[in-house]
Design an enzyme around this catalytic site. Structure first.
Site, PDB file in Angstrom:
ATOM      1  N   ASP A 161      -8.180  -0.727   5.700  1.00 45.17           N
ATOM      2  CA  ASP A 161      -8.733  -1.850   6.451  1.00 45.17           C
ATOM      3  C   ASP A 161      -7.582  -2.765   6.823  1.00 45.17           C
ATOM      4  OD1 ASP A 161     -10.254  -3.849   7.569  1.00 45.17           O
ATOM      5  OD2 ASP A 161     -10.842  -4.716   5.646  1.00 45.17           O
TER       6      ASP A 161
ATOM      7  N   SER B 161      -5.068  -5.058   9.676  1.00 43.32           N
ATOM      8  CA  SER B 161      -5.083  -5.833  10.910  1.00 43.32           C
ATOM      9  C   SER B 161      -4.500  -4.961  12.015  1.00 43.32           C
ATOM     10  CB  SER B 161      -4.276  -7.128  10.722  1.00 43.32           C
ATOM     11  OG  SER B 161      -2.995  -6.853  10.190  1.00 43.32           O
ATOM     12  N   ASP B 162      -4.215  -5.535  13.181  1.00 44.27           N
ATOM     13  CA  ASP B 162      -3.771  -4.730  14.323  1.00 44.27           C
ATOM     14  C   ASP B 162      -2.320  -4.274  14.158  1.00 44.27           C
ATOM     15  OD1 ASP B 162      -6.091  -4.758  16.278  1.00 44.27           O
ATOM     16  OD2 ASP B 162      -5.957  -6.867  15.740  1.00 44.27           O
TER      17      ASP B 162
ATOM     18  N   GLY C 251       0.804  -1.217   0.000  1.00 47.26           N
ATOM     19  CA  GLY C 251       0.000   0.000   0.000  1.00 47.26           C
ATOM     20  C   GLY C 251       0.837   1.268   0.000  1.00 47.26           C
TER      21      GLY C 251
END
Length: 289
Positions: free
Chosen positions: A163, A165-166, A146
């Site tokens: 969006d 993950s942690d 990204g």
């Protein structure tokens, strides 16, 4: 008191993210498990939450309640923007956010970049109720990083949704100040971003630090919440920021009738939910200022 058989349960344990607690689901069977190039992936069939996607031991989504998260991370920023024609999704390899973004009547193009192709492939196979988002003619999916993707695209997008993950492992960089600076450059004037924001119930220091990173690059910054029972504390937050100084995050630019909500098959998001999402408990509102 009934004894718990550990072999029948998945326990989400992370001393780094939520020390001293865990969330457990009783498992019918492990549908799939593997180590991809980037992370451990499990797909579980559970008694109470249906199909569950787990990355590096952390629940990403469950069939029972995924819609709450997907709808809110998509429609909060989309409805804050008066004309969100071109949208970028960073992450979201399960397809759930894409499924919601393409529903918005003003959205014309959706570009998505996901680093782990295996998450996409396994979601298409085992979570088709989410991965159906990839099937829209509005969608263009790119497998890649990204950061690198946005570096090559300046001033292109009306809305960017992260969006992730942690904030450990491959997603850690998506919570740093440099990421918000990069996102700002990839936005059109008056653009809006929205990112997964953890929960102030467990780590308010991390939420505050990330909000402060965001404030260095955006004039309007807020934190909205949604209830998702399978996430730690049963609640998840979203960092939302706008380049338009006149944006009022709790006053949606686009509102929907009950009939339009039904047509889009929304089960959590409504205009009223949007307006209240930014009302926080007093201790959190004071701390996050």
């Amino acid at each position: 008191m009934n004894q718990m058989n550990p072999s029948e349960w998945f326990c989400e344990v992370s001393d780094q993210l939520w020390p001293g607690q865990c969330f457990a689901l009783k498992v019918k069977k492990v549908i799939h498990e593997e180590r991809s190039q980037f992370q451990d992936i499990k797909v579980l069939d559970t008694y109470s939450h249906g199909t569950v996607l787990v990355l590096d031991g952390i629940i990403q989504c469950t069939e029972n309640d995924e819609f709450a998260y997907q709808e809110m991370i998509a429609f909060l920023p989309l409805c804050c923007h008066p004309n969100p024609k071109k949208v970028l999704i960073v992450g979201g390899g399960d397809g759930g956010v894409a499924r919601e973004v393409v529903k918005h009547p003003l959205v014309e193009e959706v570009h998505q970049v996901e680093i782990d192709e295996r998450v996409v492939e396994l979601s298409k196979k085992y979570l088709p109720f989410m991965a159906c988002g990839f099937d829209s003619p509005k969608m263009k999916l790119t497998i890649g990083d990204g950061f690198e993707y946005m570096k090559q695209r300046q001033g292109e997008f009306d809305v960017i949704i992260t969006d992730s993950s942690d904030p450990i492992g491959p997603a850690e960089s998506l919570f740093q100040e440099s990421y918000f600076g990069l996102a700002r450059k990839a936005l059109k004037p008056n653009g809006i971003i929205c990112s997964q924001g953890g929960t102030f119930w467990i780590d308010k220091k991390h939420v505050k630090e990330t909000l402060d990173h965001c404030r260095k690059h955006f004039p309007v910054v807020g934190y909205g919440v949604a209830n998702v029972p399978s996430y730690p504390s049963g609640q998840i937050g979203f960092f939302i920021a706008s380049l338009n100084v006149d944006t009022k995050l709790n006053v949606p630019a686009t509102t929907f009738t009950e009939e339009e909500i039904d047509q889009m098959e929304l089960r959590y998001y409504t205009t009223d939910i949007h307006r209240t999402a930014f009302t926080l408990p007093r201790f959190a509102a004071r701390y996050l200022k």
